[in-house]
Design a protein around this motif. Structure first.
Motif, PDB file in Angstrom:
ATOM      1  N   MET A  99      -6.525 -80.557  25.156  1.00  0.00           N
ATOM      2  CA  MET A  99      -6.054 -81.385  24.038  1.00  0.00           C
ATOM      3  C   MET A  99      -4.899 -80.776  23.258  1.00  0.00           C
ATOM      4  O   MET A  99      -4.467 -81.344  22.255  1.00  0.00           O
ATOM      5  CB  MET A  99      -7.218 -81.674  23.074  1.00  0.00           C
ATOM      6  N   GLY A 100      -4.423 -79.629  23.688  1.00  0.00           N
ATOM      7  CA  GLY A 100      -3.263 -79.051  23.023  1.00  0.00           C
ATOM      8  C   GLY A 100      -3.561 -78.018  21.956  1.00  0.00           C
ATOM      9  O   GLY A 100      -2.644 -77.530  21.284  1.00  0.00           O
ATOM     10  N   TYR A 101      -4.830 -77.665  21.772  1.00  0.00           N
ATOM     11  CA  TYR A 101      -5.142 -76.606  20.816  1.00  0.00           C
ATOM     12  C   TYR A 101      -4.646 -75.263  21.347  1.00  0.00           C
ATOM     13  O   TYR A 101      -4.595 -75.032  22.563  1.00  0.00           O
ATOM     14  CB  TYR A 101      -6.657 -76.529  20.577  1.00  0.00           C
ATOM     15  N   GLN A 102      -4.329 -74.373  20.434  1.00  0.00           N
ATOM     16  CA  GLN A 102      -3.849 -73.040  20.797  1.00  0.00           C
ATOM     17  C   GLN A 102      -4.390 -72.024  19.797  1.00  0.00           C
ATOM     18  O   GLN A 102      -4.642 -72.348  18.635  1.00  0.00           O
ATOM     19  CB  GLN A 102      -2.320 -72.979  20.768  1.00  0.00           C
ATOM     20  N   LEU A 103      -4.544 -70.785  20.246  1.00  0.00           N
ATOM     21  CA  LEU A 103      -4.902 -69.721  19.330  1.00  0.00           C
ATOM     22  C   LEU A 103      -3.731 -69.443  18.391  1.00  0.00           C
ATOM     23  O   LEU A 103      -2.571 -69.441  18.818  1.00  0.00           O
ATOM     24  CB  LEU A 103      -5.263 -68.446  20.092  1.00  0.00           C
ATOM     25  N   PHE A 104      -4.034 -69.215  17.124  1.00  0.00           N
ATOM     26  CA  PHE A 104      -2.997 -68.917  16.139  1.00  0.00           C
ATOM     27  C   PHE A 104      -2.391 -67.546  16.427  1.00  0.00           C
ATOM     28  O   PHE A 104      -3.111 -66.562  16.617  1.00  0.00           O
ATOM     29  CB  PHE A 104      -3.588 -68.939  14.731  1.00  0.00           C
ATOM     30  N   ARG A 105      -1.065 -67.477  16.452  1.00  0.00           N
ATOM     31  CA  ARG A 105      -0.384 -66.208  16.726  1.00  0.00           C
ATOM     32  C   ARG A 105       0.786 -66.010  15.769  1.00  0.00           C
ATOM     33  O   ARG A 105       1.563 -66.933  15.524  1.00  0.00           O
ATOM     34  CB  ARG A 105       0.142 -66.171  18.168  1.00  0.00           C
ATOM     35  N   VAL A 106       0.877 -64.804  15.244  1.00  0.00           N
ATOM     36  CA  VAL A 106       2.059 -64.392  14.492  1.00  0.00           C
ATOM     37  C   VAL A 106       3.028 -63.796  15.506  1.00  0.00           C
ATOM     38  O   VAL A 106       2.726 -62.797  16.157  1.00  0.00           O
ATOM     39  CB  VAL A 106       1.695 -63.347  13.421  1.00  0.00           C
ATOM     40  N   THR A 107       4.172 -64.404  15.646  1.00  0.00           N
ATOM     41  CA  THR A 107       5.124 -63.966  16.676  1.00  0.00           C
ATOM     42  C   THR A 107       6.235 -63.087  16.119  1.00  0.00           C
ATOM     43  O   THR A 107       6.893 -62.366  16.874  1.00  0.00           O
ATOM     44  CB  THR A 107       5.755 -65.190  17.370  1.00  0.00           C
ATOM     45  N   THR A 108       6.448 -63.161  14.809  1.00  0.00           N
ATOM     46  CA  THR A 108       7.469 -62.334  14.165  1.00  0.00           C
ATOM     47  C   THR A 108       6.853 -61.648  12.958  1.00  0.00           C
ATOM     48  O   THR A 108       6.326 -62.314  12.061  1.00  0.00           O
ATOM     49  CB  THR A 108       8.677 -63.181  13.718  1.00  0.00           C
ATOM     50  N   LEU A 109       6.895 -60.341  12.917  1.00  0.00           N
ATOM     51  CA  LEU A 109       6.280 -59.594  11.836  1.00  0.00           C
ATOM     52  C   LEU A 109       7.170 -59.561  10.600  1.00  0.00           C
ATOM     53  O   LEU A 109       8.381 -59.328  10.693  1.00  0.00           O
ATOM     54  CB  LEU A 109       5.986 -58.159  12.285  1.00  0.00           C
ATOM     55  N   ALA A 110       6.581 -59.777   9.436  1.00  0.00           N
ATOM     56  CA  ALA A 110       7.266 -59.617   8.154  1.00  0.00           C
ATOM     57  C   ALA A 110       7.026 -58.195   7.652  1.00  0.00           C
ATOM     58  O   ALA A 110       6.144 -57.482   8.148  1.00  0.00           O
ATOM     59  CB  ALA A 110       6.740 -60.629   7.148  1.00  0.00           C
ATOM     60  N   ALA A 111       7.782 -57.805   6.645  1.00  0.00           N
ATOM     61  CA  ALA A 111       7.656 -56.437   6.130  1.00  0.00           C
ATOM     62  C   ALA A 111       6.234 -56.136   5.656  1.00  0.00           C
ATOM     63  O   ALA A 111       5.699 -55.042   5.897  1.00  0.00           O
ATOM     64  CB  ALA A 111       8.660 -56.230   4.999  1.00  0.00           C
ATOM     65  N   ASN A 112       5.593 -57.108   5.020  1.00  0.00           N
ATOM     66  CA  ASN A 112       4.240 -56.897   4.507  1.00  0.00           C
ATOM     67  C   ASN A 112       3.205 -56.726   5.611  1.00  0.00           C
ATOM     68  O   ASN A 112       2.134 -56.162   5.376  1.00  0.00           O
ATOM     69  CB  ASN A 112       3.826 -58.054   3.603  1.00  0.00           C
TER      70      ASN A 112
ATOM     71  N   ALA B 106       6.439 -50.809  21.745  1.00  0.00           N
ATOM     72  CA  ALA B 106       5.927 -52.119  22.152  1.00  0.00           C
ATOM     73  C   ALA B 106       4.424 -52.222  21.892  1.00  0.00           C
ATOM     74  O   ALA B 106       3.930 -53.276  21.460  1.00  0.00           O
ATOM     75  CB  ALA B 106       6.227 -52.362  23.627  1.00  0.00           C
ATOM     76  N   GLU B 107       3.711 -51.147  22.132  1.00  0.00           N
ATOM     77  CA  GLU B 107       2.270 -51.149  21.893  1.00  0.00           C
ATOM     78  C   GLU B 107       1.976 -51.255  20.395  1.00  0.00           C
ATOM     79  O   GLU B 107       1.038 -51.947  19.986  1.00  0.00           O
ATOM     80  CB  GLU B 107       1.647 -49.880  22.468  1.00  0.00           C
ATOM     81  N   LYS B 108       2.760 -50.581  19.596  1.00  0.00           N
ATOM     82  CA  LYS B 108       2.601 -50.666  18.145  1.00  0.00           C
ATOM     83  C   LYS B 108       2.890 -52.081  17.647  1.00  0.00           C
ATOM     84  O   LYS B 108       2.162 -52.616  16.808  1.00  0.00           O
ATOM     85  CB  LYS B 108       3.531 -49.663  17.465  1.00  0.00           C
ATOM     86  N   ASP B 109       3.921 -52.684  18.180  1.00  0.00           N
ATOM     87  CA  ASP B 109       4.278 -54.047  17.814  1.00  0.00           C
ATOM     88  C   ASP B 109       3.152 -55.012  18.182  1.00  0.00           C
ATOM     89  O   ASP B 109       2.796 -55.899  17.392  1.00  0.00           O
ATOM     90  CB  ASP B 109       5.577 -54.441  18.510  1.00  0.00           C
ATOM     91  N   LYS B 110       2.559 -54.821  19.337  1.00  0.00           N
ATOM     92  CA  LYS B 110       1.459 -55.687  19.774  1.00  0.00           C
ATOM     93  C   LYS B 110       0.252 -55.524  18.860  1.00  0.00           C
ATOM     94  O   LYS B 110      -0.419 -56.506  18.512  1.00  0.00           O
ATOM     95  CB  LYS B 110       1.079 -55.365  21.216  1.00  0.00           C
TER      96      LYS B 110
END
Length: 558
Positions: free
Chosen positions: A235-248, A264-268
């Protein structure tokens, strides 16, 4: 835009109908006159249906179900039944929602019996009826899984004696529930628009199918649960993901806890932390993971906001520490590689904690663990800059409104509403897409054993949290995968109210409902388990009203 408060509309609807008071099971309804003059327009039908949604309001109290299980501890018995249930002090003096659910069912039945006379668009009327039938089916499901056999009342009534009937067997109640959900699920829209009649928060077709999945999973209808979950997954549902990190998002320094092999591991890790934690914040409500949520608003003259802002934090953050994680829940979180964590013995943990002056070994317990641990649990030394600049949790043992286990919940708290008591506008997720993925994985594994689709569903959940994929060479049998799924469900859904029923349907309650101790190995609560606790007793007031419940009560061992 926030959907109009259920409670406000419920007040208006009840004022108009004068038939849904707290003790409505014990009084003759007073709605005969208004029934003759009401139901004259779509507006009146909408108002009454919206009042029915009051059943979902306050769903954040579902966290007390975790406090009735091995996940958490409720230190204040006056807040509800969780303290007594977890201690094993269970008898007919308790009411685990029996009366309130029948009050809601009476309102649903009243709506369904009368909406047909309303002059309005027939397609819209059909949708309204479908919404009410899903709400009623959901309520009967909750009654059945808590109490077993219950009176199945499908119509409104004029005389309370009409409700004094022999309870319907649990299997027949569930057959009715599934029949209702199947009949109306596809009569509902996929979503609702905003505008004058902003309806976000109402039952959608996805919500109906998700509820059906939950029912089938609970009763071990594996193949049916697989099919229903697959329907939702399409039905088009997706897990919520933050794709761009903010300073906070990176202010909490976890470099002393997590070993990052590279940038890359830290970013993940930080994206996983933000994604898991922030899906519950008001700024991200009604995202693509949300299937059904209880809508909340800021404090108003009609109601308070989301109470988790006060119930969960420690005293130094303005909270009451009402419901706090157990040591066993903290032990359940995986290590960084997604494998079982081996905790220290209770005695060794107490030694390491050293009465509030922890040694280096104490902190090792929290190094390189599941990202969701850091996002969910306040453990001594866990930073939380987002809530209060420079804040680091330290357990105030023995202090007023402080945890009795040594931990507090961080999950489900929105830092945007940190300043006022019992005031938060964030919604509470009743069903989210992660639960559907977990339900699919469990049902599919039970039905036919491990396959790629199960690993894919579980890996989606893990990847969102910044965790690695499952090692399929280790978890390669039905039994091994079952244990992983059970623990993955416990971690992912911690605090959301599912654990109470999970330990019953998995038949593990006798193994896990043990005494709760704090991080100094001191007793926090004595607990006991008896086989009859699989079902809750009917409250004595219900038996007094309906003597036909006596035999069913005795059959349950009460």
């Amino acid at each position: 835009m926030k959907y109009i408060s259920y409670k406000i509309v419920a007040i208006l609807a009840i004022t108009a109908l004068s038939g849904c008071s707290e003790d409505s099971l014990d009084r003759l309804p007073q709605d005969q006159i208004s029934s003759a003059t009401f139901w004259t327009s779509e507006k009146e039908a909408r108002l009454t249906l919206t009042g029915c949604y009051a059943y979902l309001e306050g769903s954040y109290y579902n966290i007390y179900n975790d406090a009735s299980s091995d996940n958490a501890y409720c230190q204040y018995p006056w807040e509800g039944t969780a303290t007594s249930i977890s201690a094993g002090d269970i008898d007919a003096t308790l009411d685990q929602g029996y009366k309130s659910r029948y009050t809601a069912i009476r309102q649903f039945n009243y709506f369904l019996d009368n909406v047909g006379k309303t002059p309005m668009n027939e397609d819209l009327k059909k949708r309204f009826i479908a919404e009410a039938r899903v709400l009623r089916a959901t309520t009967y499901f909750e009654l059945a899984r808590y109490f077993g056999s219950v009176p199945l009342i499908k119509n409104s009534y004029a005389d309370p004696l009409e409700t004094a009937i022999v309870p319907t067997p649990e299997a027949d109640v569930i057959a009715f529930v599934l029949s209702e959900l199947t009949s109306v699920a596809d009569q509902l829209p996929a979503n609702y628009a905003g505008g004058t009649n902003n309806e976000t928060g109402r039952i959608t077709t996805g919500a109906a199918w998700a509820i059906k999945t939950r029912v089938e999973l609970h009763y071990g209808k594996w193949s049916e649960a697989v099919a229903s979950a697959q329907h939702v997954m399409g039905m088009g549902y997706q897990l919520f993901r933050v794709t761009t990190l903010a300073a906070n998002d990176t202010k909490d320094d976890y470099s002393n806890f997590v070993t990052f092999a590279n940038a890359a591991e830290k970013d993940k890790f930080y994206k996983g932390l933000a994604s898991y934690e922030q899906q519950f914040w008001a700024a991200n409500e009604n995202n693509k993971e949300t299937i059904l949520a209880s809508q909340n608003i800021n404090n108003s003259s009609y109601e308070y906001g989301n109470g988790l802002q006060t119930l969960l934090p420690p005293s130094d953050l303005g909270g009451w520490s009402s419901i706090t994680p157990t040591v066993d829940l903290v032990n359940a979180y995986w290590d960084k590689n997604g494998n079982s964590f081996t905790p220290p013995t209770p005695a060794q943990r107490a030694t390491n904690y050293n009465n509030g002056t922890p040694n280096a070994a104490y902190y090792d317990e929290f190094k390189n663990r599941d990202t969701r641990l850091y996002a969910s649990i306040l453990f001594p030394s866990n930073p939380w800059d987002r809530f209060n600049a420079g804040y680091v949790f330290e357990w105030g043992k023995g202090g007023n409104n402080n945890s009795k286990t040594g931990y507090n919940f961080r999950k489900l708290i929105d830092p945007a509403y940190a300043s006022a008591e019992w005031d938060g506008a964030q919604d509470f997720q009743i069903i989210r897409y992660a639960e559907i993925l977990l339900s699919y994985a469990e049902a599919k594994n039970e039905a036919s054993g491990p396959d790629a689709s199960i690993y894919n569903a579980l890996n989606d959940i893990r990847d969102r949290a910044g965790m690695p994929a499952i090692d399929q060479t280790v978890y390669n049998t039905k039994d091994k995968l079952r244990q992983l799924i059970h623990n993955e469900r416990r971690i992912e859904l911690a605090g959301e109210g599912q654990r109470f029923q999970d330990i019953r349907r998995w038949n593990i309650a006798s193994n896990v409902m043990k005494d709760t101790r704090d991080i100094t190995n001191s007793l926090a609560q004595e607990r006991k388990w008896e086989s009859r606790f699989v079902k809750m007793p009917y409250p004595q007031s219900a038996i007094d009203h309906n003597p036909n419940l006596k035999d069913a009560q005795a059959a349950k061992g009460y």
